[in-house]
Design a protein around this motif. Structure first.
Motif, PDB file in Angstrom:
ATOM      1  N   GLY A   1       0.825  -1.196   0.000  1.00 22.33           N
ATOM      2  CA  GLY A   1       0.000   0.000   0.000  1.00 22.33           C
ATOM      3  C   GLY A   1       0.857   1.243   0.000  1.00 22.33           C
ATOM      4  O   GLY A   1       2.089   1.175   0.019  1.00 22.33           O
ATOM      5  N   GLN A   2       0.181   2.395  -0.022  1.00 20.56           N
ATOM      6  CA  GLN A   2       0.890   3.673   0.005  1.00 20.56           C
ATOM      7  C   GLN A   2       0.244   4.569   1.047  1.00 20.56           C
ATOM      8  O   GLN A   2      -0.972   4.641   1.174  1.00 20.56           O
ATOM      9  CB  GLN A   2       0.845   4.352  -1.378  1.00 20.56           C
ATOM     10  CG  GLN A   2       1.795   5.526  -1.512  1.00 20.56           C
ATOM     11  CD  GLN A   2       2.008   5.957  -2.956  1.00 20.56           C
ATOM     12  OE1 GLN A   2       1.326   5.467  -3.855  1.00 20.56           O
ATOM     13  NE2 GLN A   2       2.942   6.854  -3.190  1.00 20.56           N
ATOM     14  N   LEU A   3       1.069   5.245   1.825  1.00 21.49           N
ATOM     15  CA  LEU A   3       0.601   6.119   2.893  1.00 21.49           C
ATOM     16  C   LEU A   3       0.314   7.519   2.343  1.00 21.49           C
ATOM     17  O   LEU A   3       0.821   7.885   1.271  1.00 21.49           O
ATOM     18  CB  LEU A   3       1.659   6.191   3.994  1.00 21.49           C
ATOM     19  CG  LEU A   3       2.009   4.852   4.651  1.00 21.49           C
ATOM     20  CD1 LEU A   3       3.248   5.005   5.546  1.00 21.49           C
ATOM     21  CD2 LEU A   3       0.841   4.323   5.461  1.00 21.49           C
TER      22      LEU A   3
ATOM     23  N   ARG B   1       3.983   1.198   2.053  1.00 22.05           N
ATOM     24  CA  ARG B   1       3.947   0.126   3.049  1.00 22.05           C
ATOM     25  C   ARG B   1       4.585  -1.114   2.428  1.00 22.05           C
ATOM     26  O   ARG B   1       4.231  -1.509   1.307  1.00 22.05           O
ATOM     27  CB  ARG B   1       2.515  -0.183   3.488  1.00 22.05           C
ATOM     28  CG  ARG B   1       1.944   0.815   4.470  1.00 22.05           C
ATOM     29  CD  ARG B   1       0.744   0.218   5.209  1.00 22.05           C
ATOM     30  NE  ARG B   1      -0.312  -0.153   4.283  1.00 22.05           N
ATOM     31  CZ  ARG B   1      -1.297   0.660   3.911  1.00 22.05           C
ATOM     32  NH1 ARG B   1      -1.341   1.896   4.370  1.00 22.05           N
ATOM     33  NH2 ARG B   1      -2.217   0.240   3.066  1.00 22.05           N
ATOM     34  N   LEU B   2       5.479  -1.711   3.172  1.00 25.98           N
ATOM     35  CA  LEU B   2       6.251  -2.838   2.652  1.00 25.98           C
ATOM     36  C   LEU B   2       6.098  -4.072   3.534  1.00 25.98           C
ATOM     37  O   LEU B   2       5.755  -3.983   4.715  1.00 25.98           O
ATOM     38  CB  LEU B   2       7.746  -2.488   2.611  1.00 25.98           C
ATOM     39  CG  LEU B   2       8.184  -1.189   1.949  1.00 25.98           C
ATOM     40  CD1 LEU B   2       9.689  -0.996   2.132  1.00 25.98           C
ATOM     41  CD2 LEU B   2       7.825  -1.198   0.470  1.00 25.98           C
ATOM     42  N   GLN B   3       6.384  -5.206   2.956  1.00 24.89           N
ATOM     43  CA  GLN B   3       6.715  -6.414   3.703  1.00 24.89           C
ATOM     44  C   GLN B   3       7.980  -6.970   3.073  1.00 24.89           C
ATOM     45  O   GLN B   3       8.102  -7.017   1.844  1.00 24.89           O
ATOM     46  CB  GLN B   3       5.604  -7.466   3.632  1.00 24.89           C
ATOM     47  CG  GLN B   3       4.422  -7.187   4.533  1.00 24.89           C
ATOM     48  CD  GLN B   3       3.457  -8.367   4.572  1.00 24.89           C
ATOM     49  OE1 GLN B   3       3.226  -9.040   3.575  1.00 24.89           O
ATOM     50  NE2 GLN B   3       2.885  -8.616   5.737  1.00 24.89           N
ATOM     51  N   SER B   4       8.926  -7.370   3.917  1.00 23.48           N
ATOM     52  CA  SER B   4      10.173  -7.908   3.390  1.00 23.48           C
ATOM     53  C   SER B   4      10.799  -8.841   4.417  1.00 23.48           C
ATOM     54  O   SER B   4      10.406  -8.843   5.594  1.00 23.48           O
ATOM     55  CB  SER B   4      11.152  -6.782   3.037  1.00 23.48           C
ATOM     56  OG  SER B   4      12.249  -7.280   2.290  1.00 23.48           O
ATOM     57  N   LEU B   5      11.738  -9.617   3.949  1.00 21.92           N
ATOM     58  CA  LEU B   5      12.517 -10.482   4.826  1.00 21.92           C
ATOM     59  C   LEU B   5      13.992 -10.169   4.589  1.00 21.92           C
ATOM     60  O   LEU B   5      14.498 -10.341   3.477  1.00 21.92           O
ATOM     61  CB  LEU B   5      12.231 -11.959   4.526  1.00 21.92           C
ATOM     62  CG  LEU B   5      12.868 -12.984   5.448  1.00 21.92           C
ATOM     63  CD1 LEU B   5      12.400 -12.801   6.893  1.00 21.92           C
ATOM     64  CD2 LEU B   5      12.525 -14.410   4.993  1.00 21.92           C
TER      65      LEU B   5
ATOM     66  N   TRP C   1      11.768  -9.963   9.785  1.00 16.74           N
ATOM     67  CA  TRP C   1      10.559  -9.722   9.011  1.00 16.74           C
ATOM     68  C   TRP C   1      10.253  -8.241   9.164  1.00 16.74           C
ATOM     69  O   TRP C   1      10.162  -7.737  10.282  1.00 16.74           O
ATOM     70  CB  TRP C   1       9.432 -10.575   9.568  1.00 16.74           C
ATOM     71  CG  TRP C   1       8.099 -10.444   8.884  1.00 16.74           C
ATOM     72  CD1 TRP C   1       7.186  -9.439   9.047  1.00 16.74           C
ATOM     73  CD2 TRP C   1       7.511 -11.372   7.963  1.00 16.74           C
ATOM     74  NE1 TRP C   1       6.076  -9.663   8.271  1.00 16.74           N
ATOM     75  CE2 TRP C   1       6.233 -10.857   7.605  1.00 16.74           C
ATOM     76  CE3 TRP C   1       7.932 -12.581   7.413  1.00 16.74           C
ATOM     77  CZ2 TRP C   1       5.385 -11.516   6.717  1.00 16.74           C
ATOM     78  CZ3 TRP C   1       7.078 -13.235   6.531  1.00 16.74           C
ATOM     79  CH2 TRP C   1       5.826 -12.708   6.184  1.00 16.74           C
ATOM     80  N   ALA C   2      10.128  -7.528   8.051  1.00 11.52           N
ATOM     81  CA  ALA C   2       9.945  -6.075   8.093  1.00 11.52           C
ATOM     82  C   ALA C   2       8.577  -5.684   7.562  1.00 11.52           C
ATOM     83  O   ALA C   2       8.100  -6.233   6.558  1.00 11.52           O
ATOM     84  CB  ALA C   2      11.031  -5.390   7.265  1.00 11.52           C
ATOM     85  N   GLU C   3       7.960  -4.710   8.243  1.00 17.61           N
ATOM     86  CA  GLU C   3       6.692  -4.146   7.793  1.00 17.61           C
ATOM     87  C   GLU C   3       6.741  -2.636   7.985  1.00 17.61           C
ATOM     88  O   GLU C   3       7.793  -2.077   8.293  1.00 17.61           O
ATOM     89  CB  GLU C   3       5.519  -4.783   8.550  1.00 17.61           C
ATOM     90  CG  GLU C   3       5.381  -6.280   8.254  1.00 17.61           C
ATOM     91  CD  GLU C   3       4.167  -6.913   8.907  1.00 17.61           C
ATOM     92  OE1 GLU C   3       3.306  -7.411   8.154  1.00 17.61           O
ATOM     93  OE2 GLU C   3       4.088  -6.913  10.158  1.00 17.61           O
ATOM     94  N   GLY C   4       5.600  -1.957   7.817  1.00 18.53           N
ATOM     95  CA  GLY C   4       5.599  -0.491   7.842  1.00 18.53           C
ATOM     96  C   GLY C   4       6.305   0.025   6.605  1.00 18.53           C
ATOM     97  O   GLY C   4       6.079  -0.461   5.499  1.00 18.53           O
ATOM     98  N   VAL C   5       7.190   1.019   6.787  1.00 20.96           N
ATOM     99  CA  VAL C   5       8.017   1.473   5.663  1.00 20.96           C
ATOM    100  C   VAL C   5       9.334   0.710   5.660  1.00 20.96           C
ATOM    101  O   VAL C   5      10.286   1.087   4.975  1.00 20.96           O
ATOM    102  CB  VAL C   5       8.265   3.001   5.709  1.00 20.96           C
ATOM    103  CG1 VAL C   5       6.950   3.755   5.573  1.00 20.96           C
ATOM    104  CG2 VAL C   5       8.992   3.415   6.985  1.00 20.96           C
ATOM    105  N   GLY C   6       9.361  -0.373   6.424  1.00 20.32           N
ATOM    106  CA  GLY C   6      10.555  -1.197   6.542  1.00 20.32           C
ATOM    107  C   GLY C   6      11.184  -1.117   7.909  1.00 20.32           C
ATOM    108  O   GLY C   6      12.188  -1.777   8.185  1.00 20.32           O
ATOM    109  N   GLU C   7      10.565  -0.295   8.804  1.00 20.80           N
ATOM    110  CA  GLU C   7      11.178  -0.053  10.111  1.00 20.80           C
ATOM    111  C   GLU C   7      10.570  -0.914  11.227  1.00 20.80           C
ATOM    112  O   GLU C   7      11.117  -0.976  12.321  1.00 20.80           O
ATOM    113  CB  GLU C   7      11.066   1.435  10.459  1.00 20.80           C
ATOM    114  CG  GLU C   7       9.802   1.866  11.186  1.00 20.80           C
ATOM    115  CD  GLU C   7       8.509   1.786  10.374  1.00 20.80           C
ATOM    116  OE1 GLU C   7       7.457   2.152  10.922  1.00 20.80           O
ATOM    117  OE2 GLU C   7       8.537   1.339   9.204  1.00 20.80           O
TER     118      GLU C   7
END
Length: 291
Positions: free
Chosen positions: A20-22, A28-32, A147-153
């Motif tokens: 998504g976009q804020l 908004r991201l999800q990453s590993l 595991w990262a969420e939010g803007v990566g933080e």
């Protein structure tokens, strides 16, 4: 004080989804995130004259824009201390490759100067300072597979299957610079990936079914704009589930032996640089920070 040398590991995004976009334009991201045993080497010496000095500035990068120098200034501004430091960096992580080299350098400076200057800030406070420098800085202070969420933080520690740390990652970087902002602003970028659940990752023993749901959402746009990235990725896909890290230009694949990794590096496409590395469960400086 005598100079001391410290390691600044680079990272891979094993996947990167944009969910998504804020309103402020951030995504908004999800990453590993997986740290690697390849990276830069920083030599850091405390100075008592209050000066923050770059011992070997990067060509074309003014000191005031260098993340390692900015990190030292940011920490000093928060602390109010008047101590200084001399920082030199031996670069091994490709610049602009999506591997977090500059962010990792900044994190190493924050961790080391926090101790040298006797500040003893907890890890979370260093991560908050790091976030003011860049979205990737906190993960290196966090210091473990995340595991990262939010803007990566927003980071949560996760455990990878043990065999992931036995693999060798072959990382190739085409000789192109990919501006991250350009990719995030591109109209063709996927911004609505369905969020994955960390519970599915943790409980599914990282089955192939989980990994088949993952990808790098920036990859298609980068490959359309930078044929060298597309060509290098296509070449690597002959040997496994090759992916791009971050916003590129670096791409990677995992193989099961040093021999295979070195063979790929030897035969890599022209106009690429490359290295092999293994994953790290923890940042080498993890013990220098505390909760």
């Amino acid at each position: 004080m005598h100079p001391t040398t410290f390691f600044a590991p680079c990272k891979l995004n094993l996947f990167l989804h944009i969910t998504g976009q804020l309103p402020n334009g951030y995504h908004r991201l999800q990453s590993l995130f997986l740290l690697l045993d390849h990276g830069d080497t920083l030599t850091i010496t405390q100075r008592d004259d209050g000066q923050i000095v770059h011992g070997n500035p990067l060509p074309g990068v003014p000191a005031e824009q260098d993340l390692a120098i900015r990190a030292a200034h940011a920490l000093r501004a928060v602390s109010g201390r008047r101590l200084g430091a001399e920082i030199t960096c031996e670069k091994r992580t490709p610049m602009g490759g999506g591997l977090g080299g500059g962010s990792s350098d900044a994190a190493t400076v924050l961790i080391v100067l926090n101790q040298l200057w006797g500040l003893h800030y907890p890890r979370q406070q260093l991560m908050q300072i790091g976030l003011t420098l860049g979205a990737d800085v906190p993960v290196f202070i966090f210091g473990q597979t995340a595991w990262a969420e939010g803007v990566g933080e927003q980071l949560t520690p996760v455990t990878l299957d043990a065999n992931m740390f036995e693999k060798y990652f072959v990382v190739l970087t085409p000789h192109v610079q990919v501006p991250t902002a350009q990719i995030f602003a591109h109209q063709a970028l996927t911004r609505d990936s369905k969020p994955l659940r960390i519970a599915d990752f943790s409980n599914g023993a990282q089955s192939s079914a989980f990994w088949q749901q993952t990808r790098n959402d920036m990859e298609a746009v980068v490959c359309s704009l930078y044929p060298a990235v597309a060509d290098t990725l296509d070449w690597l896909k002959q040997f496994g589930d090759a992916r791009m890290s971050g916003s590129g230009a670096s791409v990677f694949v995992s193989v099961d032996s040093v021999k295979k990794a070195d063979e790929l590096l030897k035969n890599r496409p022209e106009n690429t640089s490359g290295f092999r590395a293994k994953g790290l469960e923890y940042h080498p400086l993890f013990a220098m920070t505390s909760d």
